[in-house]
Design an enzyme around this catalytic site. Sequence first.
Site, PDB file in Angstrom:
ATOM      1  N   TYR A   1      -2.358  -1.242  10.302  1.00  0.00           N
ATOM      2  CA  TYR A   1      -2.266  -1.368   8.838  1.00  0.00           C
ATOM      3  C   TYR A   1      -0.925  -0.819   8.334  1.00  0.00           C
ATOM      4  O   TYR A   1      -0.247  -1.460   7.528  1.00  0.00           O
ATOM      5  CB  TYR A   1      -3.442  -0.605   8.218  1.00  0.00           C
ATOM      6  CG  TYR A   1      -3.628  -0.791   6.734  1.00  0.00           C
ATOM      7  CD1 TYR A   1      -4.369  -1.847   6.225  1.00  0.00           C
ATOM      8  CD2 TYR A   1      -3.085   0.120   5.824  1.00  0.00           C
ATOM      9  CE1 TYR A   1      -4.566  -2.002   4.853  1.00  0.00           C
ATOM     10  CE2 TYR A   1      -3.272  -0.025   4.457  1.00  0.00           C
ATOM     11  CZ  TYR A   1      -4.022  -1.083   3.978  1.00  0.00           C
ATOM     12  OH  TYR A   1      -4.210  -1.232   2.625  1.00  0.00           O
TER      13      TYR A   1
ATOM     14  N   SER B   1       0.867  -1.185   0.000  1.00  0.00           N
ATOM     15  CA  SER B   1       0.000   0.000   0.000  1.00  0.00           C
ATOM     16  C   SER B   1       0.896   1.225   0.000  1.00  0.00           C
ATOM     17  O   SER B   1       2.079   1.143   0.375  1.00  0.00           O
ATOM     18  CB  SER B   1      -0.848  -0.002   1.282  1.00  0.00           C
ATOM     19  OG  SER B   1      -1.519   1.237   1.453  1.00  0.00           O
TER      20      SER B   1
HETATM   21  P1  NAD Z   1     -11.509  -6.011  -0.434  1.00  0.00           P
HETATM   22  O1  NAD Z   1     -12.080  -5.904   0.930  1.00  0.00           O
HETATM   23  O2  NAD Z   1     -12.329  -5.612  -1.627  1.00  0.00           O
HETATM   24  O3  NAD Z   1     -10.979  -7.488  -0.707  1.00  0.00           O
HETATM   25  C1  NAD Z   1     -10.237  -8.173   0.264  1.00  0.00           C
HETATM   26  C2  NAD Z   1     -10.166  -9.631  -0.115  1.00  0.00           C
HETATM   27  O4  NAD Z   1      -9.444 -10.317   0.930  1.00  0.00           O
HETATM   28  C3  NAD Z   1     -11.543 -10.307  -0.199  1.00  0.00           C
HETATM   29  O5  NAD Z   1     -11.497 -11.290  -1.223  1.00  0.00           O
HETATM   30  C4  NAD Z   1     -11.689 -10.968   1.174  1.00  0.00           C
HETATM   31  O6  NAD Z   1     -12.562 -12.089   1.166  1.00  0.00           O
HETATM   32  C5  NAD Z   1     -10.259 -11.386   1.398  1.00  0.00           C
HETATM   33  N1  NAD Z   1      -9.942 -11.653   2.799  1.00  0.00           N
HETATM   34  C6  NAD Z   1     -10.125 -10.849   3.878  1.00  0.00           C
HETATM   35  N2  NAD Z   1      -9.721 -11.483   4.986  1.00  0.00           N
HETATM   36  C7  NAD Z   1      -9.282 -12.703   4.595  1.00  0.00           C
HETATM   37  C8  NAD Z   1      -8.753 -13.819   5.282  1.00  0.00           C
HETATM   38  N3  NAD Z   1      -8.603 -13.839   6.629  1.00  0.00           N
HETATM   39  N4  NAD Z   1      -8.408 -14.911   4.572  1.00  0.00           N
HETATM   40  C9  NAD Z   1      -8.584 -14.934   3.224  1.00  0.00           C
HETATM   41  N5  NAD Z   1      -9.075 -13.918   2.523  1.00  0.00           N
HETATM   42  C10 NAD Z   1      -9.425 -12.808   3.213  1.00  0.00           C
HETATM   43  O7  NAD Z   1     -10.137  -5.164  -0.376  1.00  0.00           O
HETATM   44  P2  NAD Z   1      -9.245  -4.478  -1.507  1.00  0.00           P
HETATM   45  O8  NAD Z   1      -9.450  -3.027  -1.418  1.00  0.00           O
HETATM   46  O9  NAD Z   1      -9.405  -5.163  -2.802  1.00  0.00           O
HETATM   47  O10 NAD Z   1      -7.799  -4.784  -0.908  1.00  0.00           O
HETATM   48  C11 NAD Z   1      -6.948  -5.801  -1.402  1.00  0.00           C
HETATM   49  C12 NAD Z   1      -5.526  -5.515  -0.936  1.00  0.00           C
HETATM   50  O11 NAD Z   1      -5.102  -4.263  -1.459  1.00  0.00           O
HETATM   51  C13 NAD Z   1      -5.393  -5.434   0.588  1.00  0.00           C
HETATM   52  O12 NAD Z   1      -4.171  -6.027   0.981  1.00  0.00           O
HETATM   53  C14 NAD Z   1      -5.359  -3.942   0.833  1.00  0.00           C
HETATM   54  O13 NAD Z   1      -4.678  -3.625   2.029  1.00  0.00           O
HETATM   55  C15 NAD Z   1      -4.610  -3.476  -0.396  1.00  0.00           C
HETATM   56  N6  NAD Z   1      -4.833  -2.062  -0.691  1.00  0.00           N
HETATM   57  C16 NAD Z   1      -6.068  -1.587  -0.998  1.00  0.00           C
HETATM   58  C17 NAD Z   1      -6.225  -0.237  -1.282  1.00  0.00           C
HETATM   59  C18 NAD Z   1      -7.538   0.336  -1.654  1.00  0.00           C
HETATM   60  O14 NAD Z   1      -7.626   1.555  -1.760  1.00  0.00           O
HETATM   61  N7  NAD Z   1      -8.581  -0.443  -1.888  1.00  0.00           N
HETATM   62  C19 NAD Z   1      -5.112   0.611  -1.237  1.00  0.00           C
HETATM   63  C20 NAD Z   1      -3.868   0.092  -0.919  1.00  0.00           C
HETATM   64  C21 NAD Z   1      -3.735  -1.245  -0.652  1.00  0.00           C
END
Ligand code: NAD
Length: 273
Positions: A168, A155
């Site tokens: 985080y 991130s």
């Molecule tokens: P999201 O909530 O849409 O998806 C998260 C996914 O992880 C889902 O498929 C969920 O079922 C799965 N998950 C959650 N806990 C779990 C567990 N214990 N075991 C297995 N699967 C699990 O989130 P996103 O926004 O797509 O985020 C995905 C990644 O990108 C994360 O690591 C997040 O920190 C990172 N990220 C997101 C953003 C953003 O703005 N959305 C920015 C920077 C980084």
Amino acid sequence: MSTTTAAAGNAARDLGGRVAIVTGSTSGIGLGIAEALAARGAAVMLNGFGDAGAIEALCQRLRAEHGVPVGYHGADMSQPEQIEAMVAQAAAQFGPVDILVSNAGIQHVAAIEEFPPAKWDAIIAINLSAVFHATRAVLAGMKARRWGRIVNIASAHGLIGSPFKGAYVAAKHGVVGFTKVTALEAAEFGVTCNAVCPGYVWTPLVAGQVAAQAAAHGLSEEEVTRKVFLAEQPSRRFAEVSEVAAAVTYLCSAGAGSVTGVALPVDGGWTAH
Ligand code: NAD
């Protein structure tokens, strides 16, 4: 057809015959990455939580659209033995794992004094320790076969801090550090390891934060989006899931064979401040 599919549909199927695991790929960024890897010809093991019927329908859609094997394992990424079982199932179903994308992640926003210790533990387990456990399970095989691609979705918060996101930010900085160590240990073996560092991407994870912050600040969701979220991001727009997926497919490509140990921001300039 999604924009990810449309964009990736023109790309060469340069990952044909490769086997990929994408953790947390039932939603958001992980789903976009899984689709992009499938479009490049890789067999994909999906992972994450969700309705069983919807996940089966997703597997069927990806198989039909991309003509690649697609499976699902419901490992809870906070449980090391379930992570090992997922890697073993991917190998049994499709062959040894060539590409690991550690993407599963959760968030909790609170001041340090109010941060529930159980939330801290869960975020460290899912966002950081799971990256170690999954890497540990695939690395020996990749080194032995002298090819592998490990991409960790960190991130912008792997590079800079923000208040109220202690667990985080700690976990994501840890992911960036562990990425460098993995890269160094694997470099001689044709295995690369890189981190992708998205800024704000519109996914269910961010939608939840917008709603929570709007309530906390007494603002509308539109105001909180503009004043709190996109105020950080110089592009003044959310990054697209397809833009994060494109960074991942680049890092998995043959052309990125000498790119290793980097933390690549996909953040509209946020970390250039
Ligand atoms: P999201 O909530 O849409 O998806 C998260 C996914 O992880 C889902 O498929 C969920 O079922 C799965 N998950 C959650 N806990 C779990 C567990 N214990 N075991 C297995 N699967 C699990 O989130 P996103 O926004 O797509 O985020 C995905 C990644 O990108 C994360 O690591 C997040 O920190 C990172 N990220 C997101 C953003 C953003 O703005 N959305 C920015 C920077 C980084």
